[in-house]
Design a protein around this motif. Structure first.
Motif, PDB file in Angstrom:
ATOM      1  N   PRO A 168       0.793  -1.228   0.000  1.00  0.00           N
ATOM      2  CA  PRO A 168       0.000   0.000   0.000  1.00  0.00           C
ATOM      3  C   PRO A 168       0.829   1.284   0.000  1.00  0.00           C
ATOM      4  N   ILE A 169       2.099   1.226   0.396  1.00  0.00           N
ATOM      5  CA  ILE A 169       2.972   2.401   0.459  1.00  0.00           C
ATOM      6  C   ILE A 169       4.258   2.072  -0.286  1.00  0.00           C
ATOM      7  N   HIS A 170       4.772   3.038  -1.032  1.00  0.00           N
ATOM      8  CA  HIS A 170       6.049   2.868  -1.718  1.00  0.00           C
ATOM      9  C   HIS A 170       6.952   4.045  -1.359  1.00  0.00           C
ATOM     10  N   THR A 171       8.125   3.766  -0.868  1.00  0.00           N
ATOM     11  CA  THR A 171       9.077   4.828  -0.553  1.00  0.00           C
ATOM     12  C   THR A 171       9.711   5.339  -1.843  1.00  0.00           C
ATOM     13  N   THR A 172      10.175   6.566  -1.817  1.00  0.00           N
ATOM     14  CA  THR A 172      10.854   7.152  -2.978  1.00  0.00           C
ATOM     15  C   THR A 172      12.323   7.410  -2.688  1.00  0.00           C
ATOM     16  N   GLY A 173      12.799   6.987  -1.554  1.00  0.00           N
ATOM     17  CA  GLY A 173      14.199   7.173  -1.189  1.00  0.00           C
ATOM     18  C   GLY A 173      14.329   7.417   0.297  1.00  0.00           C
ATOM     19  N   THR A 174      15.557   7.526   0.741  1.00  0.00           N
ATOM     20  CA  THR A 174      15.832   7.779   2.152  1.00  0.00           C
ATOM     21  C   THR A 174      15.907   9.279   2.368  1.00  0.00           C
ATOM     22  N   ASP A 175      15.123   9.797   3.305  1.00  0.00           N
ATOM     23  CA  ASP A 175      15.191  11.214   3.643  1.00  0.00           C
ATOM     24  C   ASP A 175      16.444  11.475   4.466  1.00  0.00           C
ATOM     25  N   HIS A 176      16.599  10.758   5.561  1.00  0.00           N
ATOM     26  CA  HIS A 176      17.826  10.855   6.342  1.00  0.00           C
ATOM     27  C   HIS A 176      17.975   9.623   7.223  1.00  0.00           C
ATOM     28  N   LEU A 177      19.190   9.395   7.638  1.00  0.00           N
ATOM     29  CA  LEU A 177      19.547   8.302   8.527  1.00  0.00           C
ATOM     30  C   LEU A 177      20.021   8.944   9.819  1.00  0.00           C
ATOM     31  N   THR A 178      19.572   8.436  10.966  1.00  0.00           N
ATOM     32  CA  THR A 178      19.975   8.998  12.255  1.00  0.00           C
ATOM     33  C   THR A 178      20.780   7.972  13.043  1.00  0.00           C
ATOM     34  N   ILE A 179      21.870   8.438  13.611  1.00  0.00           N
ATOM     35  CA  ILE A 179      22.781   7.612  14.399  1.00  0.00           C
ATOM     36  C   ILE A 179      22.929   8.269  15.773  1.00  0.00           C
ATOM     37  N   VAL A 180      23.138   7.477  16.799  1.00  0.00           N
ATOM     38  CA  VAL A 180      23.381   8.027  18.132  1.00  0.00           C
ATOM     39  C   VAL A 180      24.878   8.265  18.270  1.00  0.00           C
ATOM     40  N   GLY A 181      25.256   9.507  18.580  1.00  0.00           N
ATOM     41  CA  GLY A 181      26.660   9.863  18.747  1.00  0.00           C
ATOM     42  C   GLY A 181      26.976  10.158  20.199  1.00  0.00           C
ATOM     43  N   SER A 182      28.231  10.417  20.494  1.00  0.00           N
ATOM     44  CA  SER A 182      28.643  10.656  21.875  1.00  0.00           C
ATOM     45  C   SER A 182      28.327  12.083  22.320  1.00  0.00           C
ATOM     46  N   ASN A 183      28.933  13.066  21.623  1.00  0.00           N
ATOM     47  CA  ASN A 183      28.737  14.462  21.996  1.00  0.00           C
ATOM     48  C   ASN A 183      28.878  15.334  20.752  1.00  0.00           C
ATOM     49  N   ALA A 184      28.373  16.549  20.814  1.00  0.00           N
ATOM     50  CA  ALA A 184      28.372  17.437  19.653  1.00  0.00           C
ATOM     51  C   ALA A 184      29.791  17.763  19.194  1.00  0.00           C
ATOM     52  N   GLU A 185      30.683  18.071  20.120  1.00  0.00           N
ATOM     53  CA  GLU A 185      32.046  18.480  19.751  1.00  0.00           C
ATOM     54  C   GLU A 185      32.756  17.410  18.930  1.00  0.00           C
ATOM     55  N   ASP A 186      32.771  16.156  19.394  1.00  0.00           N
ATOM     56  CA  ASP A 186      33.452  15.076  18.669  1.00  0.00           C
ATOM     57  C   ASP A 186      32.762  14.769  17.346  1.00  0.00           C
ATOM     58  N   THR A 187      31.440  14.785  17.344  1.00  0.00           N
ATOM     59  CA  THR A 187      30.693  14.466  16.130  1.00  0.00           C
ATOM     60  C   THR A 187      30.940  15.520  15.060  1.00  0.00           C
ATOM     61  N   ILE A 188      30.901  16.794  15.432  1.00  0.00           N
ATOM     62  CA  ILE A 188      31.161  17.873  14.476  1.00  0.00           C
ATOM     63  C   ILE A 188      32.615  17.831  14.002  1.00  0.00           C
ATOM     64  N   ALA A 189      33.541  17.571  14.914  1.00  0.00           N
ATOM     65  CA  ALA A 189      34.960  17.496  14.542  1.00  0.00           C
ATOM     66  C   ALA A 189      35.198  16.414  13.487  1.00  0.00           C
ATOM     67  N   PHE A 190      34.508  15.291  13.611  1.00  0.00           N
ATOM     68  CA  PHE A 190      34.714  14.206  12.656  1.00  0.00           C
ATOM     69  C   PHE A 190      33.965  14.446  11.348  1.00  0.00           C
TER      70      PHE A 190
END
Length: 175
Positions: free
Chosen positions: A20-42
């Motif tokens: 009944p439903i068909h996707t047209t692609g992935t909008d976004h993928l979410t991952i759990v990270g440690s903290n903003a500073e390390d995630t942004i740095a990488f």
């Protein structure tokens, strides 16, 4: 569970299923990270993904939701808190995709065409008063050398030009 088919027996096809439903692609993928500073740095500072949005995690006010442009119109997001940096991997829980040695993975295509050259040609006279060159990596290691002395500086530079066709951005430096 005895009637459950083996994964190898499940039919696969690129045809759209009758659903009944068909996707047209992935909008976004979410991952759990440690903290903003390390995630942004990488992701921003190392991989070059622009940080396009930052907002509170609407389901958990103690964490932040970071949005990075993955480079192809898709968004990669992270829920981050204030967990301290820890180089050890997070261990998977029993029954996760990581059992039997597999780990969840996200792969990225990268463009290295703008990566700056990290080596320099050095032009010098040796103890026999012949001209030589060597290609020194920024870490100090000599990664190539002329292998022979040249009677003139011009001939040594000609040898460098020949090599530069395979390393077009390397600098020439007299030492």
């Amino acid at each position: 569970m005895a009637n459950r088919p083996d994964a190898a027996e499940l039919p696969t096809s690129s045809d759209l299923p009758d659903s009944p439903i068909h996707t047209t692609g992935t909008d976004h993928l979410t991952i759990v990270g440690s903290n903003a500073e390390d995630t942004i740095a990488f992701y921003r500072d190392l991989l070059g993904m622009p940080l396009v949005m930052q907002e509170p995690n609407h389901d958990d006010p103690d964490s932040t939701h970071l949005f990075f442009d993955a480079g192809d119109g898709r968004i990669l997001t992270f829920f981050v808190g204030d967990r301290t940096s820890d180089p050890r991997p997070i261990r998977p829980t029993p029954g996760s995709a990581s059992r039997r040695g597999r780990r969840p993975t996200v792969s990225y295509r990268t463009d290295t065409s703008h990566t700056p050259m990290t080596a320099t040609f050095e032009l010098y006279r040796d103890s026999a008063d012949e001209w030589r060159w060597r290609l020194r990596h920024s870490n100090g290691n000599v990664v190539a050398d002329s292998g022979e002395g040249y009677a003139s500086k011009a001939k040594a530079k000609q040898g460098i030009r020949s090599v530069k066709s395979n390393a077009p951005d390397a600098e020439i430096e007299e030492v």
